[in-house]
Write a protein that holds these residues in place. Structure first.
Motif, PDB file in Angstrom:
ATOM      1  N   VAL A   1       0.836  -1.202   0.000  1.00 30.54           N
ATOM      2  CA  VAL A   1       0.000   0.000   0.000  1.00 30.54           C
ATOM      3  C   VAL A   1       0.869   1.249   0.000  1.00 30.54           C
ATOM      4  CG1 VAL A   1      -1.711   1.332   1.306  1.00 30.54           C
ATOM      5  CG2 VAL A   1      -1.992  -1.140   1.049  1.00 30.54           C
TER       6      VAL A   1
ATOM      7  N   ILE B   1      -0.031   3.110  -3.396  1.00 33.46           N
ATOM      8  CA  ILE B   1      -1.282   3.845  -3.212  1.00 33.46           C
ATOM      9  C   ILE B   1      -1.399   5.030  -4.170  1.00 33.46           C
ATOM     10  CG2 ILE B   1      -0.419   5.299  -1.322  1.00 33.46           C
ATOM     11  CD1 ILE B   1      -3.966   3.892  -1.505  1.00 33.46           C
TER      12      ILE B   1
ATOM     13  N   LEU C   1      -8.790  -2.069  -1.586  1.00 31.80           N
ATOM     14  CA  LEU C   1      -7.718  -2.380  -0.640  1.00 31.80           C
ATOM     15  C   LEU C   1      -8.248  -3.104   0.598  1.00 31.80           C
ATOM     16  CD1 LEU C   1      -5.419   0.775  -0.888  1.00 31.80           C
ATOM     17  CD2 LEU C   1      -5.011  -1.523  -1.820  1.00 31.80           C
TER      18      LEU C   1
END
Length: 167
Positions: free
Chosen positions: A9, A13, A38
């Motif tokens: 992440v 992201i 996610l």
């Protein structure tokens, strides 16, 4: 889940949000989609993290969430609002021209059918090959080429119409 997912992440992201924003033409909808994806990916991270290309898999999850019927109404509403805004807003020469052109292009892309829009964003914003796009969209490479061809033709036709040139 653990450190592997957290690192994924942290590393991806921004790219996932940029991709989702380009596809949806709406920052807030993109954030919702990426967040939902996610959350689902975190629950399956042991399996996803062990894949050869976990980023492509998660990107496909984002694409599928965007293409899902649950988001259809929101994306149509946004596309219509963006298209109307682009038609009402005359171009102005100032230092923000690059931003204005980007917004205008997003408005033009927003009126495309969802799969064509996704294929176009994957090719020209994400720099994916036909094979990668086919993998993300879950279709054949020839379908990718067809979607791209139709999308570009629609954009050309709309641009010519917008500037008042008859074909």
């Amino acid at each position: 889940m653990g450190d592997g997912f957290d690192q994924f992440v942290a590393d991806r992201i921004d790219r996932l949000l940029a991709y989702a924003t380009a596809v949806t033409c709406d920052k807030h909808l993109a954030q919702d989609i990426v967040q939902d994806v996610l959350l689902r990916a975190a629950r399956k991270w042991d399996r996803i993290g062990a894949m050869d290309a976990p980023y492509l898999y998660v990107k496909r999850m984002v694409t599928n969430e965007y293409l899902s019927w649950r988001r259809l109404k929101a994306s149509k509403t946004i596309a219509l609002e963006r298209a109307e805004l682009a038609q009402r807003t005359p171009p102005v020469a100032d230092p923000a021209d690059a931003h204005a052109e980007r917004d205008a292009m997003r408005a033009r892309i927003a009126v495309l059918p969802r799969k064509q829009r996704a294929a176009l964003v994957l090719r020209y914003y994400e720099d994916c090959t036909d094979a990668q796009i086919a993998q993300v969209l879950g279709c054949t490479e020839s379908t990718v080429r067809s979607q791209l061809s139709r999308a570009l033709q629609t954009l050309r036709t709309n641009e010519l119409t917008r500037v008042g040139v008859s074909q």
